[in-house]
Design a protein around this motif. Structure first.
Motif, PDB file in Angstrom:
ATOM      1  N   LEU A 122       0.835  -1.199   0.000  1.00  0.00           N
ATOM      2  CA  LEU A 122       0.000   0.000   0.000  1.00  0.00           C
ATOM      3  C   LEU A 122       0.871   1.251   0.000  1.00  0.00           C
ATOM      4  O   LEU A 122       0.606   2.214  -0.732  1.00  0.00           O
ATOM      5  N   GLU A 123       1.918   1.240   0.803  1.00  0.00           N
ATOM      6  CA  GLU A 123       2.807   2.397   0.872  1.00  0.00           C
ATOM      7  C   GLU A 123       3.556   2.588  -0.444  1.00  0.00           C
ATOM      8  O   GLU A 123       3.785   3.728  -0.884  1.00  0.00           O
ATOM      9  N   ALA A 124       3.946   1.466  -1.081  1.00  0.00           N
ATOM     10  CA  ALA A 124       4.617   1.567  -2.380  1.00  0.00           C
ATOM     11  C   ALA A 124       3.669   2.144  -3.428  1.00  0.00           C
ATOM     12  O   ALA A 124       4.074   2.957  -4.269  1.00  0.00           O
ATOM     13  N   PHE A 125       2.399   1.730  -3.371  1.00  0.00           N
ATOM     14  CA  PHE A 125       1.407   2.270  -4.305  1.00  0.00           C
ATOM     15  C   PHE A 125       1.232   3.765  -4.084  1.00  0.00           C
ATOM     16  O   PHE A 125       1.180   4.553  -5.028  1.00  0.00           O
ATOM     17  N   ARG A 126       1.134   4.177  -2.814  1.00  0.00           N
ATOM     18  CA  ARG A 126       0.976   5.608  -2.519  1.00  0.00           C
ATOM     19  C   ARG A 126       2.178   6.401  -3.043  1.00  0.00           C
ATOM     20  O   ARG A 126       2.020   7.486  -3.623  1.00  0.00           O
ATOM     21  N   ALA A 127       3.383   5.876  -2.822  1.00  0.00           N
ATOM     22  CA  ALA A 127       4.589   6.582  -3.262  1.00  0.00           C
ATOM     23  C   ALA A 127       4.624   6.717  -4.783  1.00  0.00           C
ATOM     24  O   ALA A 127       4.975   7.774  -5.317  1.00  0.00           O
ATOM     25  N   ALA A 128       4.252   5.633  -5.487  1.00  0.00           N
ATOM     26  CA  ALA A 128       4.239   5.684  -6.947  1.00  0.00           C
ATOM     27  C   ALA A 128       3.193   6.669  -7.450  1.00  0.00           C
ATOM     28  O   ALA A 128       3.418   7.407  -8.413  1.00  0.00           O
ATOM     29  N   ARG A 129       2.045   6.685  -6.787  1.00  0.00           N
ATOM     30  CA  ARG A 129       0.967   7.596  -7.181  1.00  0.00           C
ATOM     31  C   ARG A 129       1.368   9.052  -6.957  1.00  0.00           C
ATOM     32  O   ARG A 129       1.046   9.930  -7.763  1.00  0.00           O
ATOM     33  N   ALA A 130       2.074   9.294  -5.852  1.00  0.00           N
ATOM     34  CA  ALA A 130       2.447  10.669  -5.502  1.00  0.00           C
ATOM     35  C   ALA A 130       3.614  11.191  -6.332  1.00  0.00           C
ATOM     36  O   ALA A 130       3.840  12.408  -6.382  1.00  0.00           O
ATOM     37  N   ALA A 131       4.326  10.286  -6.998  1.00  0.00           N
ATOM     38  CA  ALA A 131       5.559  10.692  -7.684  1.00  0.00           C
ATOM     39  C   ALA A 131       5.317  11.734  -8.770  1.00  0.00           C
ATOM     40  O   ALA A 131       6.176  12.585  -9.023  1.00  0.00           O
ATOM     41  N   LEU A 132       4.158  11.696  -9.425  1.00  0.00           N
ATOM     42  CA  LEU A 132       3.889  12.610 -10.540  1.00  0.00           C
ATOM     43  C   LEU A 132       2.931  13.740 -10.186  1.00  0.00           C
ATOM     44  O   LEU A 132       2.597  14.542 -11.056  1.00  0.00           O
ATOM     45  N   GLN A 133       2.497  13.800  -8.932  1.00  0.00           N
ATOM     46  CA  GLN A 133       1.576  14.862  -8.547  1.00  0.00           C
ATOM     47  C   GLN A 133       2.265  16.220  -8.620  1.00  0.00           C
ATOM     48  O   GLN A 133       3.315  16.436  -8.030  1.00  0.00           O
TER      49      GLN A 133
END
Length: 227
Positions: A122-133
């Motif tokens: 879940l944390e890896a998904f959040r980090a990947a999602r936030a990378a391009l924000q």
């Protein structure tokens, strides 16, 4: 269900076993920054729930009573849903792992698992999602963050190692939880010597971890898992 905050990611839990779905929902609720948006017990319910609830992430079982989870994932992608999907299943077949990766699953987690195992993904998904924000023109570092951990393998593979095989070895490790070089080689369909090169490279890069399992006589067995 906890009240949703502005920064919380909404998760749809898909599993036909009520008790298993309840456990997974509790795991999600214990993860900071995530909230359960709903549950579904079949492929058709999952497709409908995604459309109605608009979750950010789906925890998707493979063995469902109507459609397979892989088919659900393919249909989601086919209709343009680009939400995150973490496959959570007891299925360890190589074809299933490859199909999940090809259809765009973010991670593949084998049942049964502990809360910490899901939390890491879940944390890896959040980090990947936030990378391009907030990023208009992402550089390579931003892009690698989206594709981690496979992105790290793409940028630092030694000569003689291929991106496709590296991805397959990592997917096999992620699906099985822990493998020896021999077991990983059989899962991917390459030689043990070649597979060990990938595994040792991942250990050096911090993508995988290794432990020694001592048996009777002879050398201890090296066991690998994704870090």
């Amino acid at each position: 269900m906890p009240e949703q905050g502005e920064d919380e990611l909404r998760v749809l839990v898909v599993d036909d076993d009520f008790m298993v779905a309840s456990i997974h929902a509790r795991f999600v609720e214990r993860a900071p920054g995530f909230v359960v948006a709903g549950r579904a017990a079949s492929g058709a319910e999952a497709l409908d729930a995604v459309e109605r609830l608009e979750p950010d992430l789906v925890l998707l079982d493979v063995h469902l009573p109507d459609l397979s989870g892989i088919e659900v994932l393919r249909r989601l992608r086919g209709r343009g849903d680009d939400l995150g999907v973490i496959v959570v299943t007891a299925a360890r077949e190589v074809d299933t792992v490859r199909a999940a990766a090809a259809a765009g699953a973010a991670h593949y987690l084998v049942k049964p698992f502990e809360h910490e195992d899901l939390l890491a993904r879940l944390e890896a998904f959040r980090a990947a999602r936030a990378a391009l924000q907030g990023v208009v023109a992402p550089d390579q570092q931003h892009i690698d963050a989206v594709f981690a951990p496979l992105g790290r393998a793409r940028t630092v593979l030694p000569k003689g190692l291929s991106v496709e095989t590296a991805a397959a070895v990592l997917a096999a490790l992620d699906a099985a939880g822990e493998l020896s070089a021999t077991e990983a080689a059989e899962a991917v369909g390459i030689s043990r010597v070649s597979c060990r090169r990938y595994l040792e490279h991942f250990v050096e890069q911090g993508t995988a971890a290794v432990r020694l399992r001592y048996g009777g006589s002879g050398r201890p067995e090296r066991r690998y898992r994704t870090a």
